[in-house]
Design an enzyme around this catalytic site. Structure first.
Site, short mmCIF file in Angstrom:
data_model
loop_
_atom_site.label_atom_id
_atom_site.label_comp_id
_atom_site.label_asym_id
_atom_site.label_seq_id
_atom_site.Cartn_x
_atom_site.Cartn_y
_atom_site.Cartn_z
N CYS A 10 0.87 -1.19 0.00
CA CYS A 10 0.00 0.00 0.00
C CYS A 10 0.90 1.23 0.00
O CYS A 10 2.08 1.14 -0.35
CB CYS A 10 -1.00 -0.02 1.15
SG CYS A 10 -0.28 0.12 2.80
N ASN A 13 2.25 1.70 4.26
CA ASN A 13 2.56 0.44 4.97
C ASN A 13 2.27 0.54 6.47
O ASN A 13 2.96 -0.08 7.29
CB ASN A 13 4.01 -0.02 4.70
CG ASN A 13 4.31 -1.45 5.11
OD1 ASN A 13 5.43 -1.79 5.47
ND2 ASN A 13 3.33 -2.33 5.08
N CYS A 15 -1.48 1.15 7.34
CA CYS A 15 -2.92 0.89 7.49
C CYS A 15 -3.36 -0.40 6.78
O CYS A 15 -3.62 -1.42 7.42
CB CYS A 15 -3.76 2.05 6.97
SG CYS A 15 -3.46 3.61 7.83
N ARG A 16 -3.46 -0.35 5.45
CA ARG A 16 -4.08 -1.46 4.71
C ARG A 16 -3.20 -2.68 4.54
O ARG A 16 -3.64 -3.82 4.83
CB ARG A 16 -4.55 -0.95 3.34
CG ARG A 16 -5.66 0.07 3.43
CD ARG A 16 -5.84 0.80 2.11
NE ARG A 16 -4.65 1.57 1.77
CZ ARG A 16 -4.44 2.19 0.62
NH1 ARG A 16 -5.36 2.11 -0.33
NH2 ARG A 16 -3.34 2.87 0.40
N SER A 17 -1.98 -2.50 4.03
CA SER A 17 -1.17 -3.70 3.76
C SER A 17 -0.73 -4.43 5.03
O SER A 17 -0.71 -5.68 5.02
CB SER A 17 0.01 -3.41 2.81
OG SER A 17 0.94 -2.51 3.38
N ASP A 129 -8.63 4.05 1.37
CA ASP A 129 -7.56 4.30 2.34
C ASP A 129 -8.12 4.86 3.64
O ASP A 129 -8.59 6.00 3.69
CB ASP A 129 -6.54 5.27 1.74
CG ASP A 129 -5.23 5.24 2.49
OD1 ASP A 129 -5.25 4.86 3.69
OD2 ASP A 129 -4.20 5.56 1.91
P1 4NP Z 1 -1.86 3.04 3.93
O1 4NP Z 1 -2.44 4.47 4.40
O2 4NP Z 1 -1.30 3.24 2.54
O3 4NP Z 1 -3.05 2.13 3.92
O4 4NP Z 1 -0.82 2.65 4.95
C1 4NP Z 1 -1.67 5.63 4.44
C2 4NP Z 1 -0.79 5.83 5.47
C3 4NP Z 1 -0.06 7.00 5.53
C4 4NP Z 1 -0.22 7.98 4.55
C5 4NP Z 1 -1.10 7.76 3.51
C6 4NP Z 1 -1.82 6.59 3.46
N1 4NP Z 1 0.51 9.22 4.62
O5 4NP Z 1 0.30 10.07 3.75
O6 4NP Z 1 1.32 9.38 5.54
#
Ligand code: 4NP
Length: 159
Positions: A10, A13, A15-17, A129
């Protein structure tokens, strides 16, 4: 003995993955396949390197009694393409960004696909997300069903 390795990707790294990594590993353990299926996750962005999963992801995993012990955010790299048999991107932006790291031939191989391709009946392209909308319970539902489908595909490939 044939072994298969699965990598979820994702953006951050956190939240989702990592949620998919923890849920998939849990399902693999329940199926007694830990010796044959390895699971990992990585991100395309470097803001959270070394951080544990996001509080919202940890809350979902805690509620479902699924371990995330020792998990830390890392960056995806082109060498992951050789090390893993399935590279599952949580959204279409992640897929595009992973393709940029690879040669055209590598990027077109069947091992690289999006998570929502596992759940065509949902009619959505991307795992939304939760970093932005906070809907971690919905992501957990998608992740649980998608990992079930992925596990049955990997099991077929093991046979
Ligand atoms: P993820 O979510 O891709 O599911 O881990 C996010 C986590 C952090 C950020 C964006 C999306 N960020 O912009 O810091």
């Amino acid at each position: 003995m044939v072994k298969k390795r699965v990598l979820f990707v994702c953006l951050g790294n956190i939240c989702r993955s990592p949620m998919a990594e923890a849920v998939m590993r849990h399902q693999v353990e329940l199926a007694n396949l830990s010796e044959r299926i390895e699971v990992d996750s990585a991100g395309t962005g470097d803001w959270h390197l070394g951080h544990p999963p996001h509080e919202g992801t940890r809350q979902q995993l805690d509620e479902h009694h699924i371990s995330y012990e020792g998990m830390k955010a890392r960056l995806v790299s082109s060498t992951d393409f050789d090390a893993f048999d399935y590279i599952v991107c949580m959204d279409t932006n992640n897929l595009r960004d992973v393709r940029k790291l690879l040669s055209k031939e590598q990027g077109e191989q069947a091992k690289l696909f999006t998570f929502m391709e596992l759940l065509p009946e949902q009619g959505i392209e991307d795992v939304p997300d939760p970093y932005y909308d906070g809907n971690f319970p919905f992501v957990f539902e998608l992740v649980e069903s998608g990992c079930k489908e992925l596990l049955s595909r990997v099991q077929e490939d093991l046979n």
